[in-house]
Design a protein around this motif. Structure first.
Motif, PDB file in Angstrom:
ATOM      1  N   GLY A 145      39.371  37.834  39.522  1.00  0.00           N
ATOM      2  CA  GLY A 145      38.695  37.465  40.755  1.00  0.00           C
ATOM      3  C   GLY A 145      37.294  38.040  40.788  1.00  0.00           C
ATOM      4  O   GLY A 145      36.745  38.319  41.839  1.00  0.00           O
ATOM      5  N   LEU A 146      36.717  38.264  39.596  1.00  0.00           N
ATOM      6  CA  LEU A 146      35.406  38.883  39.513  1.00  0.00           C
ATOM      7  C   LEU A 146      34.475  37.971  38.727  1.00  0.00           C
ATOM      8  O   LEU A 146      34.617  37.814  37.525  1.00  0.00           O
ATOM      9  N   PRO A 147      33.503  37.333  39.395  1.00  0.00           N
ATOM     10  CA  PRO A 147      32.663  36.375  38.698  1.00  0.00           C
ATOM     11  C   PRO A 147      31.640  37.049  37.805  1.00  0.00           C
ATOM     12  O   PRO A 147      31.075  38.076  38.169  1.00  0.00           O
ATOM     13  N   GLY A 148      31.399  36.476  36.617  1.00  0.00           N
ATOM     14  CA  GLY A 148      30.445  37.042  35.677  1.00  0.00           C
ATOM     15  C   GLY A 148      29.044  36.472  35.816  1.00  0.00           C
ATOM     16  O   GLY A 148      28.145  36.910  35.126  1.00  0.00           O
ATOM     17  N   SER A 149      28.839  35.482  36.668  1.00  0.00           N
ATOM     18  CA  SER A 149      27.490  34.944  36.877  1.00  0.00           C
ATOM     19  C   SER A 149      27.419  34.390  38.293  1.00  0.00           C
ATOM     20  O   SER A 149      28.445  34.241  38.964  1.00  0.00           O
ATOM     21  N   ALA A 150      26.196  34.092  38.736  1.00  0.00           N
ATOM     22  CA  ALA A 150      26.033  33.598  40.109  1.00  0.00           C
ATOM     23  C   ALA A 150      26.798  32.293  40.303  1.00  0.00           C
ATOM     24  O   ALA A 150      27.433  32.073  41.343  1.00  0.00           O
ATOM     25  N   THR A 151      26.770  31.421  39.289  1.00  0.00           N
ATOM     26  CA  THR A 151      27.467  30.146  39.413  1.00  0.00           C
ATOM     27  C   THR A 151      28.970  30.369  39.481  1.00  0.00           C
ATOM     28  O   THR A 151      29.676  29.738  40.277  1.00  0.00           O
ATOM     29  N   ALA A 152      29.474  31.287  38.629  1.00  0.00           N
ATOM     30  CA  ALA A 152      30.895  31.607  38.688  1.00  0.00           C
ATOM     31  C   ALA A 152      31.250  32.171  40.064  1.00  0.00           C
ATOM     32  O   ALA A 152      32.338  31.922  40.589  1.00  0.00           O
ATOM     33  N   ALA A 153      30.323  32.904  40.671  1.00  0.00           N
ATOM     34  CA  ALA A 153      30.573  33.455  42.007  1.00  0.00           C
ATOM     35  C   ALA A 153      30.750  32.334  43.022  1.00  0.00           C
ATOM     36  O   ALA A 153      31.650  32.373  43.866  1.00  0.00           O
ATOM     37  N   VAL A 154      29.895  31.320  42.920  1.00  0.00           N
ATOM     38  CA  VAL A 154      30.010  30.194  43.849  1.00  0.00           C
ATOM     39  C   VAL A 154      31.357  29.494  43.658  1.00  0.00           C
ATOM     40  O   VAL A 154      32.041  29.150  44.620  1.00  0.00           O
ATOM     41  N   MET A 155      31.754  29.323  42.381  1.00  0.00           N
ATOM     42  CA  MET A 155      33.039  28.658  42.126  1.00  0.00           C
ATOM     43  C   MET A 155      34.198  29.500  42.636  1.00  0.00           C
ATOM     44  O   MET A 155      35.181  28.978  43.154  1.00  0.00           O
ATOM     45  N   LEU A 156      34.070  30.811  42.481  1.00  0.00           N
ATOM     46  CA  LEU A 156      35.108  31.702  42.999  1.00  0.00           C
ATOM     47  C   LEU A 156      35.263  31.502  44.505  1.00  0.00           C
ATOM     48  O   LEU A 156      36.373  31.415  45.029  1.00  0.00           O
ATOM     49  N   ILE A 186      18.703  38.594  42.718  1.00  0.00           N
ATOM     50  CA  ILE A 186      19.399  37.766  43.705  1.00  0.00           C
ATOM     51  C   ILE A 186      20.879  37.593  43.369  1.00  0.00           C
ATOM     52  O   ILE A 186      21.734  37.597  44.254  1.00  0.00           O
ATOM     53  N   ALA A 187      21.194  37.498  42.058  1.00  0.00           N
ATOM     54  CA  ALA A 187      22.587  37.248  41.685  1.00  0.00           C
ATOM     55  C   ALA A 187      23.561  38.275  42.265  1.00  0.00           C
ATOM     56  O   ALA A 187      24.603  37.890  42.808  1.00  0.00           O
ATOM     57  N   PRO A 188      23.256  39.595  42.210  1.00  0.00           N
ATOM     58  CA  PRO A 188      24.220  40.548  42.771  1.00  0.00           C
ATOM     59  C   PRO A 188      24.419  40.373  44.274  1.00  0.00           C
ATOM     60  O   PRO A 188      25.521  40.624  44.787  1.00  0.00           O
ATOM     61  N   LEU A 189      23.382  39.916  44.969  1.00  0.00           N
ATOM     62  CA  LEU A 189      23.532  39.677  46.408  1.00  0.00           C
ATOM     63  C   LEU A 189      24.587  38.590  46.651  1.00  0.00           C
ATOM     64  O   LEU A 189      25.454  38.725  47.518  1.00  0.00           O
ATOM     65  N   ILE A 190      24.499  37.524  45.849  1.00  0.00           N
ATOM     66  CA  ILE A 190      25.471  36.437  46.002  1.00  0.00           C
ATOM     67  C   ILE A 190      26.879  36.925  45.645  1.00  0.00           C
ATOM     68  O   ILE A 190      27.851  36.656  46.358  1.00  0.00           O
ATOM     69  N   LEU A 191      26.981  37.640  44.527  1.00  0.00           N
ATOM     70  CA  LEU A 191      28.284  38.174  44.129  1.00  0.00           C
ATOM     71  C   LEU A 191      28.880  39.021  45.248  1.00  0.00           C
ATOM     72  O   LEU A 191      30.063  38.895  45.580  1.00  0.00           O
ATOM     73  N   ALA A 192      28.051  39.878  45.832  1.00  0.00           N
ATOM     74  CA  ALA A 192      28.546  40.756  46.894  1.00  0.00           C
ATOM     75  C   ALA A 192      28.983  39.947  48.107  1.00  0.00           C
ATOM     76  O   ALA A 192      29.993  40.239  48.737  1.00  0.00           O
ATOM     77  N   MET A 193      28.228  38.877  48.419  1.00  0.00           N
ATOM     78  CA  MET A 193      28.624  38.054  49.577  1.00  0.00           C
ATOM     79  C   MET A 193      29.959  37.372  49.324  1.00  0.00           C
ATOM     80  O   MET A 193      30.781  37.243  50.224  1.00  0.00           O
ATOM     81  N   VAL A 194      30.172  36.910  48.068  1.00  0.00           N
ATOM     82  CA  VAL A 194      31.403  36.165  47.789  1.00  0.00           C
ATOM     83  C   VAL A 194      32.612  37.087  47.763  1.00  0.00           C
ATOM     84  O   VAL A 194      33.637  36.796  48.357  1.00  0.00           O
ATOM     85  N   ILE A 195      32.491  38.218  47.055  1.00  0.00           N
ATOM     86  CA  ILE A 195      33.689  39.053  46.947  1.00  0.00           C
ATOM     87  C   ILE A 195      33.684  40.202  47.955  1.00  0.00           C
ATOM     88  O   ILE A 195      34.515  41.089  47.884  1.00  0.00           O
ATOM     89  N   GLY A 196      32.740  40.127  48.930  1.00  0.00           N
ATOM     90  CA  GLY A 196      32.644  41.196  49.923  1.00  0.00           C
ATOM     91  C   GLY A 196      33.970  41.522  50.595  1.00  0.00           C
ATOM     92  O   GLY A 196      34.400  42.677  50.620  1.00  0.00           O
ATOM     93  N   ASP A 197      34.650  40.492  51.105  1.00  0.00           N
ATOM     94  CA  ASP A 197      35.902  40.739  51.819  1.00  0.00           C
ATOM     95  C   ASP A 197      36.971  41.314  50.903  1.00  0.00           C
ATOM     96  O   ASP A 197      37.725  42.204  51.289  1.00  0.00           O
ATOM     97  N   LYS A 198      37.031  40.787  49.667  1.00  0.00           N
ATOM     98  CA  LYS A 198      38.048  41.272  48.730  1.00  0.00           C
ATOM     99  C   LYS A 198      37.799  42.729  48.355  1.00  0.00           C
ATOM    100  O   LYS A 198      38.726  43.531  48.287  1.00  0.00           O
TER     101      LYS A 198
END
Lengths: 162, 499
Positions: free
Chosen positions: B323-334, B434-446
């Motif tokens: 449940g850990l995305p390796g790129s910004a795009t993977a984060a969006v898909m997650l 910017i990518a880490p910001l997106i990652l943090a937003m996506v997996i923030g709750d988890k």
């Protein structure tokens, strides 16, 4: 001209304020320990502190070299001609948002496209008009007919009964 | 289900006409967003995601991943023909790709790029096939502290290794987590950080953030550069492709090395961009024609392309297994997986093997489809870039705002998209990643849940993060990475004093 250090300092200040706002918002819900674990505000509270502290540090890094002139010398964030280009592109987008909220996205995008093409890029009125009218129409077909998602509508759509 | 039987089952799921059609559509849309300035893979996937909410998850993920592959290929096309990287991860391709095209070897450069990208992608998928079972078994032993440890490690590596100023990376991450916390708290039900504004009750969608940060921000940057598109025309014939393909085995060392670099950077969240630069640097160091790099050396195209694509594909492994995305795009898909009602992480392999193996099988097919399609359609897509930016730019803006509205049908999101756009522009210019910001937003709750669960387990003691060898090593490694820049600075300061 906007100098690099001014932009760095401005961004650090903005982020520090966001950090403070986050901390205040988190404090509302408690940041300590409750019988059911950490209180809801705890996690955002610490995140706000990181944003605040790191931004203060970034701000100091931007400001301190000013005491030793020459370090930031000549580093521009935005040159005047860039500023004109950036504002010329961004302000019409602001117009698009405002127009879309008042008149719906279809009318908003038509006005925006027509405006930018004719007024900014001196495009022939007929060509620009064609682009400005076909784009919303294609968007309508794709979004509402194919994918069946409702779009932000305004008075014109209400009048047409869409 | 282990690797091989799982994969066979997956091919059974993926190989339907419906899915293959989706692959073709996805790849074509992907090439389009990859070619257009301001629309990259993360942004393209974000724009398409709201339209998949009603689709079957297997079909939806095939569409989105195919778009990702297409976007990676599209990005390389503009790098070579226009010297404009369509994606940050194809910047390194411009170094030798564009000079090759200038020297009249555009077709060769494009064929090298696509074939080596395809090679890298297949290595990435093979790795996923081989490792996913094992990673999942391993991850099934995880409980909350270990998951928190993994998240901590991922974000620490952003601070320590991403190359961005560490304090700015830290701000980006913490800001992302703060934005993720806005709205209804899933545990307590309290309405956090809304300050009484109703529009914030449902939270801030990471999709709006991606559209603003990556899309509109990128467009403003493009405008500022005073874009001049001066492309080189290329026509690709099957014979040229075949001739280039025959030369590929000669470059086996670069291909292999770059695949390894790419897979490593994809699985650890270094991402495709870092992978392509690192791979280019290594290829230059090891090459016998070092002096030729930057002037049109095929290895200088093969290295970044292979690494870029193997990183792009292998980034799907941690996304699915941890449940850990390796790129910004993977984060969006997650984020998409969660919206479709799936629960990314090791249990996904147990609960939805059809989804996981269908996806893996589709990655083999999708990349083959992508190589064929991109070779066939390059002249067409390159001609799109010859339309003046004065028309393309405003059209992309309109697409971005339509996308922002379709996410949730909230007018307020239009304001958010604009605000994120300006923020993204400023962030890029001031080196805030910017990518880490997106990652943090996506997996923030988890991540927050993992932290809170751990705290409940330990009754509030942080010692739980040192309670067993696994979590201890995760946290230790994370701390080392976090303070890596500090250690580096210390070493530098000590060195002159010794001398």
């Amino acid at each position: 001209m906007v100098a690099r250090w001014q932009a760095e300092l401005g961004m650090a200040a903005l982020l520090a304020v966001i950090g403070i706002v986050t901390i205040i918002g988190a404090l509302e819900y408690g940041v300590g320990w409750s019988p059911s674990g950490p209180e809801p505000g705890a996690f955002p509270f610490y995140m706000g502190i990181i944003v605040l502290l790191a931004s203060v540090a970034n701000g100091l890094r931007a400001a301190l070299p000013l005491l030793r002139p020459g370090l930031w010398a000549g580093q521009a964030f935005l040159k005047p001609e860039q500023m004109r280009l950036v504002l010329g592109f961004t302000l019409p987008i602001l117009g698009l948002v405002v127009a879309s909220l008042m008149l719906g996205l279809y009318v908003g995008m038509a006005l925006y496209l027509f405006g930018t093409l004719v007024l900014q890029n001196r495009y022939p009125v007929i060509k620009a008009g064609l682009i400005a009218l076909t784009t919303p129409f294609l968007a309508y077909l794709l979004i509402e007919r194919v994918f069946k998602v409702a779009m932000l509508k305004g008075p014109l759509e209400a009048f047409l009964g869409l | 289900m282990d690797g091989f039987s799982g994969l066979l089952h997956g091919f059974g799921v993926a190989l339907t006409w419906h899915h293959i059609l989706l692959m073709v559509i996805g790849v074509l849309l992907g090439i389009l967003v990859g070619v257009l300035p301001g629309l990259g893979a993360p942004n393209g996937v974000s724009l398409l995601l709201p339209l998949t909410f009603t689709m079957d998850p297997v079909a939806a993920i095939i569409l989105l991943t195919s778009m990702y592959w297409g976007a990676l290929f599209g990005g390389s096309t503009t790098s070579i023909l226009f010297n404009i990287p369509g994606e940050p991860s194809s910047v390194a391709t411009t170094f030798d790709g564009y000079p090759m095209a200038q020297n009249g070897r555009a077709t060769e450069a494009l064929s090298f790029a696509f074939l080596s990208a395809g090679f890298g992608a297949i290595v990435g998928v093979l790795l996923i096939t081989a490792l996913s079972g094992w990673v999942t078994q391993f991850a099934l032993k995880f409980s909350s502290p270990e998951f928190f440890g993994v998240y901590f490690l991922a974000f620490a590596s952003f601070v320590g290794l991403s190359g961005a100023p560490p304090l700015k990376a830290a701000v980006s991450i913490a800001l992302g987590f703060s934005l993720a916390a806005v709205g209804m708290d899933s545990v307590s039900g309290s309405l956090r950080l809304t300050f009484g504004f109703d529009v914030l009750l449902a939270g801030i969608s990471f999709l709006v953030a991606v559209i603003g940060l990556f899309g509109i921000g990128e467009l403003i940057l493009t405008i500022e550069d005073g874009l001049k598109l001066d492309g080189i025309r290329a026509k690709i014939t099957p014979r040229d492709v075949l001739r280039t393909a025959m030369q590929m085995p000669k470059h086996w060392a670069t291909l292999l090395r770059s695949s390894i670099v790419g897979c490593w950077m994809g699985i650890t969240p270094g991402g495709p961009t870092a992978a392509s630069f690192m791979s280019y640097g290594l290829a230059k160091r090891f090459s016998a024609y070092r002096a030729n790099f930057g002037k049109g050396e095929p290895d200088g195209v093969i290295a970044p392309e292979t690494a870029d694509h193997s990183a792009g594909t292998s980034a799907m492994l941690p996304m699915m297994a941890l449940g850990l995305p390796g790129s910004a795009t993977a984060a969006v898909m997650l984020g998409g997986l969660m919206i479709w009602g799936l629960n990314p992480g090791p249990m996904l392999f147990v609960e939805r093997p059809d989804f996981v193996w269908g996806l893996i099988a589709s990655m083999y097919l999708g990349n083959v489809v992508a190589v064929v399609l991109v070779l066939a359609t390059v002249p067409l897509f390159a001609s799109i870039l010859r339309i003046p930016f004065a028309i393309i730019g405003p059209l992309i803006v309109v697409v971005c705002f339509i996308g922002a509205y379709t996410i949730a049908g909230r007018p307020f999101d239009l304001w958010l998209a604009l605000a994120f756009g300006v923020l993204g522009y400023a962030f890029k210019k001031l080196d805030y990643p910017i990518a880490p910001l997106i990652l943090a937003m996506v997996i923030g709750d988890k991540a927050e849940d993992a932290f809170r669960q751990s705290m409940i387990m330990s009754k509030g003691s942080l010692a739980i993060f040192w309670s067993n060898p696994l979590v201890t090593s995760l946290m230790l490694l994370g701390l080392v990475l976090l303070f890596w820049p500090l250690l580096g600075a210390l070493r530098q300061r000590l060195r002159p004093s010794r001398a």
